[in-house]
Enzyme design. Structure first.
Site, mmCIF file in Angstrom:
data_model
loop_
_atom_site.group_PDB
_atom_site.id
_atom_site.type_symbol
_atom_site.label_atom_id
_atom_site.label_comp_id
_atom_site.label_asym_id
_atom_site.label_seq_id
_atom_site.Cartn_x
_atom_site.Cartn_y
_atom_site.Cartn_z
ATOM 1 N N CYS A 1 18.781 -9.317 2.791
ATOM 2 C CA CYS A 1 17.781 -10.266 3.257
ATOM 3 C C CYS A 1 16.724 -9.551 4.099
ATOM 4 C CB CYS A 1 18.353 -11.406 4.075
ATOM 5 S SG CYS A 1 19.563 -12.369 3.195
ATOM 6 N N ARG B 1 15.566 -5.493 0.148
ATOM 7 C CA ARG B 1 16.692 -6.006 0.931
ATOM 8 C C ARG B 1 17.350 -7.221 0.268
ATOM 9 N NH1 ARG B 1 16.684 -3.826 5.921
ATOM 10 N NH2 ARG B 1 18.100 -5.435 6.611
ATOM 11 N N TRP C 1 19.173 -12.319 -0.199
ATOM 12 C CA TRP C 1 20.286 -11.808 -1.008
ATOM 13 C C TRP C 1 21.431 -12.757 -0.706
ATOM 14 C CZ3 TRP C 1 25.276 -9.848 -0.425
ATOM 15 C CH2 TRP C 1 25.786 -9.148 -1.522
ATOM 16 N N ASN D 1 19.271 -13.297 8.794
ATOM 17 C CA ASN D 1 19.790 -12.146 8.052
ATOM 18 C C ASN D 1 21.145 -11.820 8.647
ATOM 19 O OD1 ASN D 1 20.205 -9.764 6.731
ATOM 20 N ND2 ASN D 1 18.450 -8.703 7.589
ATOM 21 N N GLY D 2 22.208 -12.076 7.911
ATOM 22 C CA GLY D 2 23.551 -11.826 8.438
ATOM 23 C C GLY D 2 24.485 -12.926 7.974
ATOM 24 N N GLU E 1 28.773 9.869 -8.688
ATOM 25 C CA GLU E 1 27.412 9.405 -8.396
ATOM 26 C C GLU E 1 26.603 9.237 -9.693
ATOM 27 O OE1 GLU E 1 25.604 8.019 -6.410
ATOM 28 O OE2 GLU E 1 23.551 8.549 -6.925
ATOM 29 N N LYS F 1 24.863 5.749 -10.814
ATOM 30 C CA LYS F 1 23.414 5.607 -11.040
ATOM 31 C C LYS F 1 23.146 4.884 -12.345
ATOM 32 C CE LYS F 1 22.132 6.495 -8.194
ATOM 33 N NZ LYS F 1 22.227 5.740 -7.122
ATOM 34 N N GLU G 1 24.167 1.119 -12.160
ATOM 35 C CA GLU G 1 23.267 0.281 -11.359
ATOM 36 C C GLU G 1 22.028 -0.146 -12.132
ATOM 37 O OE1 GLU G 1 22.809 3.045 -7.964
ATOM 38 O OE2 GLU G 1 23.268 1.329 -6.717
ATOM 39 N N HIS H 1 46.333 12.496 -17.222
ATOM 40 C CA HIS H 1 47.261 11.628 -16.484
ATOM 41 C C HIS H 1 47.028 10.158 -16.817
ATOM 42 C CE1 HIS H 1 48.767 15.018 -14.216
ATOM 43 N NE2 HIS H 1 47.518 15.375 -13.948
ATOM 44 N N LYS I 1 19.138 -3.034 -1.236
ATOM 45 C CA LYS I 1 19.190 -1.638 -0.820
ATOM 46 C C LYS I 1 19.950 -1.429 0.486
ATOM 47 C CE LYS I 1 16.565 2.573 -0.817
ATOM 48 N NZ LYS I 1 17.404 3.191 -1.851
HETATM 49 O O1 M6R Z 1 21.625 2.899 3.322
HETATM 50 P P1 M6R Z 1 22.893 3.538 2.899
HETATM 51 O O2 M6R Z 1 22.700 4.900 2.351
HETATM 52 O O3 M6R Z 1 23.935 3.542 4.000
HETATM 53 O O4 M6R Z 1 23.462 2.624 1.756
HETATM 54 C C1 M6R Z 1 24.732 2.829 1.233
HETATM 55 C C2 M6R Z 1 24.882 2.186 -0.132
HETATM 56 O O5 M6R Z 1 24.765 0.806 -0.033
HETATM 57 C C3 M6R Z 1 23.844 2.727 -1.139
HETATM 58 O O6 M6R Z 1 23.999 4.089 -1.317
HETATM 59 C C4 M6R Z 1 24.016 2.021 -2.504
HETATM 60 O O7 M6R Z 1 25.211 2.428 -3.092
HETATM 61 C C5 M6R Z 1 22.825 2.295 -3.423
HETATM 62 N N1 M6R Z 1 22.646 1.162 -4.271
HETATM 63 C C6 M6R Z 1 23.020 3.469 -4.277
HETATM 64 O O8 M6R Z 1 22.092 3.639 -5.276
#
Ligand code: M6R
Length: 597
Positions: A2, A27, A76, A102-103, A475, A479, A482, A498, A592
């Site tokens: 948010c 956000r 969000w 926000n929260g 990672e 990526k 996402e 395994h 984000k």
């Molecule tokens: O702001 P931060 O780096 O602490 O955020 C952590 C994760 O929420 C962030 O890396 C998230 O996984 C992204 N969507 C990755 O692309």
């Protein structure tokens, strides 16, 4: 999670509020809303919509001699579905004030039951409306005025909540921070309140930071900062600072998407991340040497960076370093001691799960270092040894340049611990050059396109890595997940036999990351095993091999190979996302900055 925005000054409110929200969309972008009015008018205007902001905003002609004020929110969803009724701001029953939050008000159910017994009616499913009705109740039953009712209600909330209120009757705005960030900007008579300073960076670089339990009151151009940490309200001095952000940093420039811009910036950003001098790193080097255990903490992509950094600390510097996901703190609580050190990794510096681990380590007396991209963020301010990734704003929701910056910093730290700072600096220069060459490498780009075409028809793909490439596999897969919504899963190549090998069918895409290191032979064996079972082998490697169906060439860089090996995954993710027609900067369901638990 948010975005909150507020404004008072000599601009037409709607374009300014919408523009602020656009910049905060990372956000959350389920729905949005604005509540505003012109000074002297009797009614406020409330607009709420689901989905992303589609209106064109042009603020170049928004300046006016009249005074406007209002608040805005981009959501969000946590409590209540994505509907117009659940979108913020929420309006009081008498239509005179509106709030956005926000929260999460963790005790919202208890408050709501109590309010219902007192006759309050609810139109949305949100915890935010509970805050609104509680303010109404407090106003009715004892608070002297709306501001006191706002503060009284804020103190009744459990959890971390940042709340903004627009009192249209008395033409004032109040905001208070707890957990999610809030920053104030000032440009002459114009005052902005935003979840980050980038939201108003096109207007001003002069900002006022707020800590938790601090707030602001804005009335006819007069700004007051206060704290509610003690039993009495305390007025605080207005200490504005200047931040360095240029419009170029937050503009897409020649690129169609932020994601591509940010991937392309990496040759420079990996260098920026290593600008800390040997002397800058020395206090941390000394603290690591004096510590018993080093915990490297993060979540999501930053969690994988934490894993990679702990790998470098163990492998290159012999440090007892443990990777910890912020949200898995619980089982580690009894292990933390004052002899330990925690290194927090975060792009935003606002991730609640990571902050909780930091706060817990501090409560145990241990030291905390952090690597954060956003200046002035919470993590930076609560760390004993703050470091910066210096990538410039990362606006695409999926993290790319922040990840390579974080692991580059970790590599430098591990080498500095060994007294190899100067040599590591030279290696980082070569790494930067290698990324620049990758981004131009026609063979790599052509092969990536073929891989994209192949994977477009597949629902599952598996990414295998080992040693320095294990976290890169995790990672890399995240990526692609996402941005493409396809099931790419990263595994330790060692796990194959395994159990994981059971997933391999005829044509299953298997992306193997193979560097010329001590586990190269093991990786090639793993590749042979999946190929024997029909797997289609896509290799990120520095030399071709007859086992590969698709070859994505990367330069062999010994200890820093992992940093460049993630780039092909970023490119696959980007191009496959575009091919599938997805919004690569704003993938579905994500936000984000994850400021809720
Ligand atoms: O702001 P931060 O780096 O602490 O955020 C952590 C994760 O929420 C962030 O890396 C998230 O996984 C992204 N969507 C990755 O692309």
């Amino acid at each position: 999670m948010c975005g909150i925005f507020g404004f008072e000054g000599k601009f037409n409110a709607e374009p300014i509020l919408v523009e602020g929200l656009r910049r905060l969309e990372y956000r959350g972008y389920d729905s949005w809303g604005v509540a505003y009015k012109k000074e002297g008018e009797s009614n406020l205007t409330l607009k709420k919509e689901t989905g992303r902001i589609i209106a064109d905003v042009n603020t170049s002609e928004a300046a006016t001699s009249e005074n406007y004020m209002g608040i805005a929110h981009t959501r969000w969803a946590t409590h209540g579905g994505v509907t117009g009724l659940n979108a913020h701001p929420h309006l009081s029953a008498d239509g005179t004030f509106a709030i956005a939050q926000n929260g999460i008000a963790e005790n919202y159910q208890d408050l709501k039951h109590d309010l219902i017994t007192k006759g309050h009616q609810f139109v949305s499913e949100t915890d935010t409306e509970v805050i609104l009705r509680q303010i109404e109740e407090n106003l009715k039953t004892g608070s002297d005025d709306l501001f006191s009712a706002f503060i009284q209600t804020f103190k009744q909330l459990k959890g971390r909540n940042t709340v903004i209120l627009f009192d249209s009757k008395n033409e004032q705005i109040f905001a208070i921070r707890n957990g999610s960030p809030l920053v104030v900007g000032k440009q002459g008579e114009n005052i902005f309140i935003g979840s980050d300073y980038l939201s108003f960076a096109n207007h001003t670089n002069t900002i006022l930071e707020l800590n938790n339990l601090q707030g602001v009151k804005l009335h006819k151009g007069q700004l007051e900062k206060f704290s509610v940490a003690g039993p009495e309200l305390e007025i605080l001095p207005l200490e504005f600072i200047e931040v360095e952000v240029t419009e170029q940093d937050i503009d897409k420039g020649i690129y169609s998407d932020y994601m591509l811009k940010e991937i392309t910036e990496q040759p420079q950003t990996v260098i920026n991340a290593t600008l800390s001098t040997e002397a800058d790193l020395m206090p941390l080097v000394t603290a690591i040497k004096a510590s018993q255990t080093v915990y490297v903490v993060g979540c999501g992509t930053a969690g994988f960076a934490a894993g990679q950094i702990s790998f470098y600390l163990r492998k290159l510097a012999g440090v007892k370093a443990i990777e910890l996901k912020g949200y898995e703190l619980d089982s580690y609580r009894d292990l933390f001691t004052k002899e330990d050190l925690l290194i927090a990794i975060s792009q935003s510096g606002e991730t609640t799960d990571t902050i909780e681990a930091v706060e817990f380590m501090k409560s145990k007396g241990g030291k905390v270092a952090s690597v954060v991209n956003m200046l002035g963020s919470t993590l930076t301010r609560i760390s004993d040894l703050p470091f910066f990734s210096r990538t410039g704003p990362e606006i695409c929701v999926a993290s790319t340049k922040a990840f390579t910056a974080q692991i580059s910093w970790g590599f430098m730290l591990a080498e500095a611990l060994q007294g190899n700072y100067a040599q590591a600096k030279a290696e980082m220069q070569k790494t930067s050059e290698a990324i620049a060459m990758q981004l131009e490498d026609q063979e790599l780009l052509k092969n990536i396109q073929e891989v994209v075409n192949y994977c477009a028809g597949k629902e599952h793909a598996y990414v295998l890595g080992r040693g320095q490439n294990f976290y890169i596999a995790l990672e890399g897969a995240l990526k692609v997940k996402e941005i493409t919504y396809k099931h790419f899963e990263g595994f330790a190549a060692g796990e194959l036999k395994h159990g994981v090998i059971a997933l391999v069918e005829q044509g299953t895409p298997i992306i193997a990351i193979i560097s010329k290191d001590e586990v190269e032979a093991d990786m090639l064996s793993a590749v042979a095993e999946v190929r024997a079972r029909g797997g289609k082998i896509i290799a990120v490697a520095s030399e071709p091999n007859e086992l590969f169906d698709y070859y994505l060439p990367v330069k062999d860089l010994a200890s820093t190979s992992a940093i460049t090996n993630v780039v092909p995954f970023q490119l696959i993710s980007y191009h496959l996302g575009k091919k599938l027609g997805n919004n690569v900067d704003r993938p579905r369901n994500l936000a984000k900055s994850v400021t809720v638990k």
